[in-house]
Design a protein around this motif. Structure first.
Motif, PDB file in Angstrom:
ATOM      1  N   ILE A  18      75.748 -91.657 -83.193  1.00 52.57           N
ATOM      2  CA  ILE A  18      76.257 -90.319 -83.518  1.00 52.57           C
ATOM      3  C   ILE A  18      75.048 -89.407 -83.702  1.00 52.57           C
ATOM      4  N   ILE A  20      74.235 -85.683 -85.060  1.00 55.19           N
ATOM      5  CA  ILE A  20      74.958 -84.699 -85.872  1.00 55.19           C
ATOM      6  C   ILE A  20      74.045 -83.569 -86.346  1.00 55.19           C
ATOM      7  N   THR A  28      80.185 -80.229 -90.586  1.00 55.24           N
ATOM      8  CA  THR A  28      79.794 -81.412 -89.789  1.00 55.24           C
ATOM      9  C   THR A  28      79.890 -82.702 -90.600  1.00 55.24           C
ATOM     10  N   LEU A  31      83.388 -83.786 -90.360  1.00 55.76           N
ATOM     11  CA  LEU A  31      83.649 -84.392 -89.040  1.00 55.76           C
ATOM     12  C   LEU A  31      83.118 -85.825 -89.017  1.00 55.76           C
ATOM     13  N   LEU A  32      81.930 -86.003 -89.628  1.00 57.60           N
ATOM     14  CA  LEU A  32      81.344 -87.345 -89.669  1.00 57.60           C
ATOM     15  C   LEU A  32      82.245 -88.307 -90.443  1.00 57.60           C
ATOM     16  N   CYS A  35      85.090 -89.290 -88.291  1.00 58.81           N
ATOM     17  CA  CYS A  35      84.583 -90.142 -87.216  1.00 58.81           C
ATOM     18  C   CYS A  35      84.365 -91.585 -87.711  1.00 58.81           C
ATOM     19  N   LEU A  83      78.122 -84.218 -82.926  1.00 61.09           N
ATOM     20  CA  LEU A  83      78.924 -83.451 -83.885  1.00 61.09           C
ATOM     21  C   LEU A  83      78.169 -82.185 -84.285  1.00 61.09           C
ATOM     22  N   GLY A 119      81.520 -83.178 -79.462  1.00 63.25           N
ATOM     23  CA  GLY A 119      82.217 -82.952 -80.725  1.00 63.25           C
ATOM     24  C   GLY A 119      81.665 -81.736 -81.455  1.00 63.25           C
ATOM     25  N   ALA A 133      88.249 -79.480 -89.420  1.00 68.08           N
ATOM     26  CA  ALA A 133      87.383 -80.528 -89.978  1.00 68.08           C
ATOM     27  C   ALA A 133      88.031 -81.194 -91.182  1.00 68.08           C
ATOM     28  N   ASN A 138      91.477 -83.573 -88.848  1.00 69.68           N
ATOM     29  CA  ASN A 138      90.035 -83.824 -88.748  1.00 69.68           C
ATOM     30  C   ASN A 138      89.711 -84.250 -87.326  1.00 69.68           C
ATOM     31  N   GLY A 140      87.015 -84.996 -86.111  1.00 72.20           N
ATOM     32  CA  GLY A 140      86.035 -86.087 -86.059  1.00 72.20           C
ATOM     33  C   GLY A 140      86.719 -87.398 -85.677  1.00 72.20           C
ATOM     34  N   TYR A 143      87.368 -87.338 -81.961  1.00 70.75           N
ATOM     35  CA  TYR A 143      86.141 -87.533 -81.178  1.00 70.75           C
ATOM     36  C   TYR A 143      85.772 -89.025 -81.139  1.00 70.75           C
TER      37      TYR A 143
END
Ligand code: INI
Length: 158
Positions: A18, A20, A28, A31-32, A35, A83, A119, A133, A138, A140, A143
């Protein structure tokens, strides 16, 4: 006739990176989280000691392509996820950042043959970014799912 498609059955064996952006970290980092939740639920070790997941932080979305290129060229990963969050209200150079990030990521993916999931949220307002997000949905998570599908699909056509 061959039907070629990605599956999620062997997701747990994929090696993932990933990349980011810290810019708009409020977005972000959410999003993480989404993910990592998706990857973990598909059997990928997302712990600190994981041998199948690496996470690289860059200053902003503009830097995503270069570090993605470096990581993809190592040959260690089946798929990468980028991301980022670029918010129009925040910057007059919104179009430049989005354009360079999107073109750069697409170019690196084709050059290296490693799928790279785009992403990067591109929104007019912080509110829209927050909604995507986690407040409403979400992305993430989506993605990560797309990464698992592409990681599998690239193997199927290789
Ligand atoms: N980077 C982002 O990821 N999102 C943004 O909204 C943004 N804005 O607003 O400017 C942004 N800028 C930083 C850029 O990505 C680079 O890190 C910077 O220009 C240094 O190269």
């Amino acid at each position: 006739m061959a039907t070629i498609e990605g599956t999620f059955e062997k997701s747990s064996s994929l090696k993932v990176a990933i990349v980011i952006a810290r810019f708009n970290d409020l977005i972000t980092s959410k999003l993480l989280s989404g993910c990592l939740d998706c990857l973990s639920r598909h059997g990928i070790d997302v712990s600190e000691s994981s041998k199948q997941l690496d996470i690289a932080w860059v200053p902003g979305s503009f830097e995503l392509p270069l570090i993605s290129q470096k990581l993809a060229r190592t040959g260690k990963y089946e798929v990468l996820i980028t991301l980022g969050a670029v918010i129009r209200g925040d910057t007059p150079h919104f179009d430049v950042v989005v354009s360079e990030a999107s073109k750069g990521i697409a170019t690196v993916s084709r050059e290296t043959g490693v799928p790279i999931i785009f992403g990067v949220l591109t929104t007019d307002t912080m509110q829209q970014a927050l909604e995507r997000a986690g407040i409403k949905n979400n992305l993430g998570w989506s993605y990560a799912l797309q990464a698992l599908e592409m990681g599998s699909l690239i193997k199927a056509v290789s």
